[in-house]
Design a protein around this motif. Structure first.
Motif, PDB file in Angstrom:
ATOM      1  N   ARG A   1       0.826  -1.215   0.000  1.00  0.00           N
ATOM      2  CA  ARG A   1       0.000   0.000   0.000  1.00  0.00           C
ATOM      3  C   ARG A   1       0.856   1.259   0.000  1.00  0.00           C
ATOM      4  O   ARG A   1       0.362   2.353  -0.185  1.00  0.00           O
ATOM      5  CB  ARG A   1      -0.984  -0.020   1.165  1.00  0.00           C
ATOM      6  CG  ARG A   1      -0.398   0.126   2.530  1.00  0.00           C
ATOM      7  CD  ARG A   1      -1.480  -0.131   3.568  1.00  0.00           C
ATOM      8  NE  ARG A   1      -0.924  -0.131   4.912  1.00  0.00           N
ATOM      9  CZ  ARG A   1      -0.902   0.913   5.695  1.00  0.00           C
ATOM     10  NH1 ARG A   1      -1.381   2.062   5.291  1.00  0.00           N
ATOM     11  NH2 ARG A   1      -0.392   0.835   6.915  1.00  0.00           N
TER      12      ARG A   1
ATOM     13  N   ASN B   1       1.280   2.267  -4.053  1.00  0.00           N
ATOM     14  CA  ASN B   1       0.129   1.812  -4.822  1.00  0.00           C
ATOM     15  C   ASN B   1      -0.178   2.693  -6.040  1.00  0.00           C
ATOM     16  O   ASN B   1      -0.818   2.246  -6.973  1.00  0.00           O
ATOM     17  CB  ASN B   1      -1.092   1.703  -3.925  1.00  0.00           C
ATOM     18  CG  ASN B   1      -1.463   3.035  -3.326  1.00  0.00           C
ATOM     19  OD1 ASN B   1      -1.512   4.022  -4.032  1.00  0.00           O
ATOM     20  ND2 ASN B   1      -1.706   3.073  -2.037  1.00  0.00           N
TER      21      ASN B   1
ATOM     22  N   LEU C   1       1.702   7.758   1.907  1.00  0.00           N
ATOM     23  CA  LEU C   1       1.373   6.344   1.692  1.00  0.00           C
ATOM     24  C   LEU C   1       1.454   5.937   0.227  1.00  0.00           C
ATOM     25  O   LEU C   1       1.093   4.826  -0.132  1.00  0.00           O
ATOM     26  CB  LEU C   1      -0.033   6.037   2.218  1.00  0.00           C
ATOM     27  CG  LEU C   1      -0.234   6.071   3.741  1.00  0.00           C
ATOM     28  CD1 LEU C   1      -1.651   5.638   4.099  1.00  0.00           C
ATOM     29  CD2 LEU C   1       0.768   5.167   4.441  1.00  0.00           C
TER      30      LEU C   1
ATOM     31  N   TYR D   1      -0.065   7.520  -2.469  1.00  0.00           N
ATOM     32  CA  TYR D   1      -1.176   7.890  -3.356  1.00  0.00           C
ATOM     33  C   TYR D   1      -0.793   9.102  -4.201  1.00  0.00           C
ATOM     34  O   TYR D   1       0.014   9.949  -3.773  1.00  0.00           O
ATOM     35  CB  TYR D   1      -2.430   8.211  -2.529  1.00  0.00           C
ATOM     36  CG  TYR D   1      -3.052   6.980  -1.912  1.00  0.00           C
ATOM     37  CD1 TYR D   1      -4.033   6.261  -2.586  1.00  0.00           C
ATOM     38  CD2 TYR D   1      -2.624   6.523  -0.671  1.00  0.00           C
ATOM     39  CE1 TYR D   1      -4.588   5.120  -2.029  1.00  0.00           C
ATOM     40  CE2 TYR D   1      -3.174   5.388  -0.106  1.00  0.00           C
ATOM     41  CZ  TYR D   1      -4.154   4.688  -0.784  1.00  0.00           C
ATOM     42  OH  TYR D   1      -4.693   3.556  -0.234  1.00  0.00           O
TER      43      TYR D   1
ATOM     44  N   SER E   1      -6.530   3.599   2.975  1.00  0.00           N
ATOM     45  CA  SER E   1      -5.569   2.547   2.617  1.00  0.00           C
ATOM     46  C   SER E   1      -5.858   1.216   3.299  1.00  0.00           C
ATOM     47  O   SER E   1      -5.182   0.226   3.030  1.00  0.00           O
ATOM     48  CB  SER E   1      -4.154   3.002   3.002  1.00  0.00           C
ATOM     49  OG  SER E   1      -4.063   3.081   4.422  1.00  0.00           O
TER      50      SER E   1
END
Ligand SMILES: Cc1cc2nc3c(=O)[nH]c(=O)nc-3n(C[C@H](O)[C@H](O)[C@H](O)COP(=O)(O)OP(=O)(O)OC[C@H]3O[C@@H](n4cnc5c(N)ncnc54)[C@H](O)[C@@H]3O)c2cc1C
Length: 422
Positions: free
Chosen positions: A3, A6, A29, A31, A402
């Motif tokens: 994750r 991602n 994270l 994104y 997430s």
């Protein structure tokens, strides 16, 4: 794929302090984040507020005894709470839920829920500030809560006991002790508390601008436009369309549009009773006094915050909706009140401001996934605590998106908690 790498897209509607903290944590994270905010003039609530990380403010606004105070306030046009009567018919469902939230049982449950978020508020800010190189903006010191009457202070003792039970740290002060902290306080300041569970920004605007710059450096796309349409395929939002005609494909949507959020949640079939609690302040660059702590004047419902840009004096709640122009008489009333407590205060040449606190009836924010739309999330409704809870909300929201673990019971913050009335 982990994750953390991602590459999924997230579109955040609203780039106030809450949207920016979500953008920061989601980018960390992995994104790909786009923030769409219509307000390139920086007029959202996050720019002009009092700058407090008020980690001690665990008590919801509606609490026992409020019903007795409200009628008196309402008949004072510049008192702590006012309603524009032309707005009343829109306001009634919210007011009903607000008053219903004020029972002892409901407000204590609300206090426990707020405390579960507030306990990490200061640490969550410090984390982001370190990443942004903005630690100098934060004054890690407590606040003074001032009462003018013994009776007023005694009447709130149960609230302070509840704060104590929920882990808020404070010390009771008499008049002399108050004046040791703030020698410019006059005789009206009769007693109060030094509250340790607190911190304070020297300039909320500099914070938001600093965070905007940081997330942009991290690769977040910042778009100056208004989110208008949310296209769904089945139970997913796939595209976001804007006023200027732009179309953004997205894997996830976060609605963090402050007091304007319920117009967007409604488009996803999830209306929410959200009101603007319009608040006012005046920033005086040469106040002629030296107030060095954040001071809350509890019985008169206003605060003084010493900022790098001047002494900011503000408060008030005006329920008038999003559209009517500000009533700056409220600013004038607040600085005059300020002079009663701080007699040498000079009130000339102040800069006046009004902002829209995004307020829920139970004073709890909406930090929630959508019930109907699998890839939509909500981060709004933080009321008086939007700056305080922004960093915590961003951390939790990133975990919600997430599938990470935030370790909290988010039931009290769900989007559908008032469904029966909508
Ligand atoms: C006088 C006053 C003093 C305060 N003092 C404090 C304090 O000391 N401590 C504290 O914790 N809180 C304080 N608050 C509350 C705090 O300022 C707010 O709760 C907080 O700023 C809300 O942040 P937000 O990001 O949710 O909303 P905002 O900052 O209002 O940001 C929402 C953004 O969304 C944008 N937007 C709306 N609709 C759309 C759309 N359709 N498309 C694109 N963009 C859209 C808006 O233009 C806006 O920029 C105070 C508020 C006021 C009014």
């Amino acid at each position: 794929m982990s994750r953390y790498e991602n590459g999924q897209k997230v579109l955040i509607a609203g780039g106030g302090i809450v949207g920016l903290c979500c953008a920061y944590h989601l980018t960390k994270l992995g994104y790909k984040v786009t923030v769409v905010d219509r307000d390139s003039g920086y007029d959202g609530a996050s720019y002009g507020n009092a700058g407090a990380i008020a980690a001690a403010e665990v008590l919801p606004f509606a609490g026992p005894g409020l019903l007795l105070k409200v009628p008196r306030w309402l008949f004072d046009p510049v008192g702590p709470l006012s309603i524009r009567w032309t707005h009343l018919h829109h306001l009634l469902p919210w007011l009903y839920l607000f008053l219903r939230s004020g029972t002892r049982i409901r407000s204590e449950a609300g206090a426990r829920a707020l405390a579960s978020l507030l306990v990490s508020a200061i640490d969550d800010h410090q984390h982001i500030l370190q990443q942004a190189g903005l630690t100098d903006l934060l004054q890690s010191k407590g606040a003074l809560y001032v009462y003018r009457s013994k009776r007023g202070q005694e009447a709130e003792e149960s609230g302070w006991n509840l704060r104590n039970r929920l882990g808020v740290r404070f010390t009771k002060l008499d008049r002399a002790a108050l004046q040791e902290y703030e020698p410019d306080l006059g005789p009206l300041a009769n007693g109060g508390y030094y509250v340790e569970s607190f911190a304070h920004y020297s300039d909320p605007r500099a914070l938001v601008v600093g965070l905007l710059e940081m997330v942009e450096r991290m690769g977040v796309r910042l778009i100056a436009d208004t989110v208008k349409e949310l296209d769904q395929v089945g139970t997913r939002v796939t595209r976001v369309r804007t006023n200027k005609g732009a179309i953004f494909e997205t894997d996830n949507l976060i609605i963090a549009a402050g007091a304007w959020s319920s117009a967007l949640s409604k488009r996803l079939g999830e209306p929410f009773p959200l009101e603007s609690e319009r608040g006012y302040n005046t920033t005086i660059s040469n106040p002629g006094v030296d107030i060095s702590n954040y001071v809350a004047f509890v019985e008169d419902h206003f605060v003084m915050s010493p900022l790098s840009v001047g002494l900011r004096i503000g408060g008030a709640v005006e329920l008038a909706g999003l559209k009517p122009p500000p009533n700056y008489d409220r600013c004038r009333a607040l600085v005059k009140l300020g002079q009663r407590y701080v007699p040498n205060l000079k009130i000339e040449n102040g800069r006046q401001w009004m902002g829209h606190r995004p307020s829920t009836p139970d004073s709890l924010p909406v930090i929630s996934r959508s019930v109907f739309v699998k890839n939509a999330f909500y981060a709004f409704g933080h009321g008086h605590l939007g700056l305080t809870l922004s960093a915590t909300t961003g951390r939790i929201l990133a975990d919600l998106v997430s599938g990470g673990s935030h370790g909290l019971d988010l039931t009290p913050f769900r989007i559908d908690r008032f469904t029966e009335v909508n």
